[in-house]
Design an enzyme around this catalytic site. Sequence first.
Site, short mmCIF file in Angstrom:
data_model
loop_
_atom_site.label_atom_id
_atom_site.label_comp_id
_atom_site.label_asym_id
_atom_site.label_seq_id
_atom_site.Cartn_x
_atom_site.Cartn_y
_atom_site.Cartn_z
NE ARG A 1 -1.68 -2.26 2.76
CZ ARG A 1 -1.76 -3.54 2.40
NH1 ARG A 1 -2.78 -3.94 1.70
NH2 ARG A 1 -0.84 -4.41 2.75
CB THR A 2 3.49 2.57 2.22
OG1 THR A 2 2.75 2.14 3.37
CG2 THR A 2 4.11 3.92 2.50
CE LYS B 1 26.30 -4.19 -9.22
NZ LYS B 1 26.61 -3.12 -10.17
NE ARG C 1 7.36 0.71 4.60
CZ ARG C 1 6.15 0.18 4.58
NH1 ARG C 1 5.98 -1.07 4.17
NH2 ARG C 1 5.10 0.88 4.95
CG HIS D 1 3.93 4.02 8.57
ND1 HIS D 1 3.97 4.85 7.46
CD2 HIS D 1 3.52 2.81 8.12
CE1 HIS D 1 3.59 4.15 6.40
NE2 HIS D 1 3.31 2.91 6.78
C1 NCD Z 1 2.14 -1.17 7.98
C2 NCD Z 1 3.64 -0.96 8.07
O1 NCD Z 1 4.36 -1.19 7.11
O2 NCD Z 1 4.04 -0.50 9.13
N1 NCD Z 1 1.67 -1.31 6.69
C3 NCD Z 1 1.35 -0.20 5.99
O3 NCD Z 1 2.17 0.66 5.76
N2 NCD Z 1 0.08 -0.07 5.61
C4 NCD Z 1 1.61 -2.17 8.90
C5 NCD Z 1 2.24 -3.51 9.04
O4 NCD Z 1 3.17 -3.86 8.33
O5 NCD Z 1 1.73 -4.25 9.89
#
Ligand code: NCD
Length: 304
Positions: free
Chosen positions: A56-57, A85, A106, A134
């Site tokens: 999703r993100t 590498k 991320r 987040h």
């Molecule tokens: C979450 C995350 O990556 O922290 N997912 C997201 O971004 N929607 C939640 C998770 O991984 O549980």
Amino acid sequence: MDFVKDLISIRDLEKKHIDMILKKSSEMEQALKQGKQLTSLKGDVVATLFFEPSTRTRLSFQTAAMRLGAKVLSFENVGASSIVKGETFSDTIRMVDGYADIIVVRHAKEGSARYAAQLAEHPVINGGDGGNQHPTQTLLDLYTIKRAKRKIEGLNVTLLGDLKHARTMRSLLYGLSMYGANVTLVSPKGLEMNKEIINEARARFGARVEEKSKMDLSDADVLYLCRIQKERFSDQYEAEKVQKEFRITEDTIKGVKDDLIIMHPLPKIDEVAPEVDRSKYAYYYEQAKMGIPVRMAIMDAMVV
Ligand code: NCD
């Protein structure tokens, strides 16, 4: 109004910034509904660097960028980049800073997004740094709650799940506290929210936070749950054990308020029974859709 240069933690934002994002998100949602092609990122390149898995993100940032007229740059996967590498995180960020106008990152390491922001001249957005923060998920969560309930203040919100490791929960506790929600924390034993985060929310916002070992949803307006964050456990056996004990079923939602909404940042694993998915309370698919207008609003605020 000036927004922040980088969005790394929900703590980077004041309430006026969040209010602005919530308002802008609603405008973005309207524009999307009307099929308008927006252009505030026209000619810009947005890089999405995801060193940890994401559906999703990453996809919603990419969609949001394209909806604002930007082009998107991304590794197909980390395995296809020079990271394999042995290239360092800092070199990767420095390079991409030379290619892109906004960097979304991320990484499994806490503090990595802040480090990236120190290295890069262009704005950096944290798409999740380990168990830490987040912030864009929280903005979309607050938007989803406000959109469904018309307010956040005074709502009874239960946060349930792996509160120790989930970055979504840490950020959200802070955001909800800022808006005066009544928050109840429920977690399997050993997976409680870090006390410092609770104390910080209390000290800064006079947050009403209660910790309970048993869940009582009779007064809840929002139930927000997350999966057991298996990848952040040092002992996988322990993770699997709690995962099996932790599940929302039809029984759990007996006697709840008629307008309760159940939210989840997703992915969900076994913690939600299929009959709950089919119930009128399930709100997570709607929530996930809000990732587009909210991330459009965030990037738009960064460039204007
Ligand atoms: C979450 C995350 O990556 O922290 N997912 C997201 O971004 N929607 C939640 C998770 O991984 O549980």
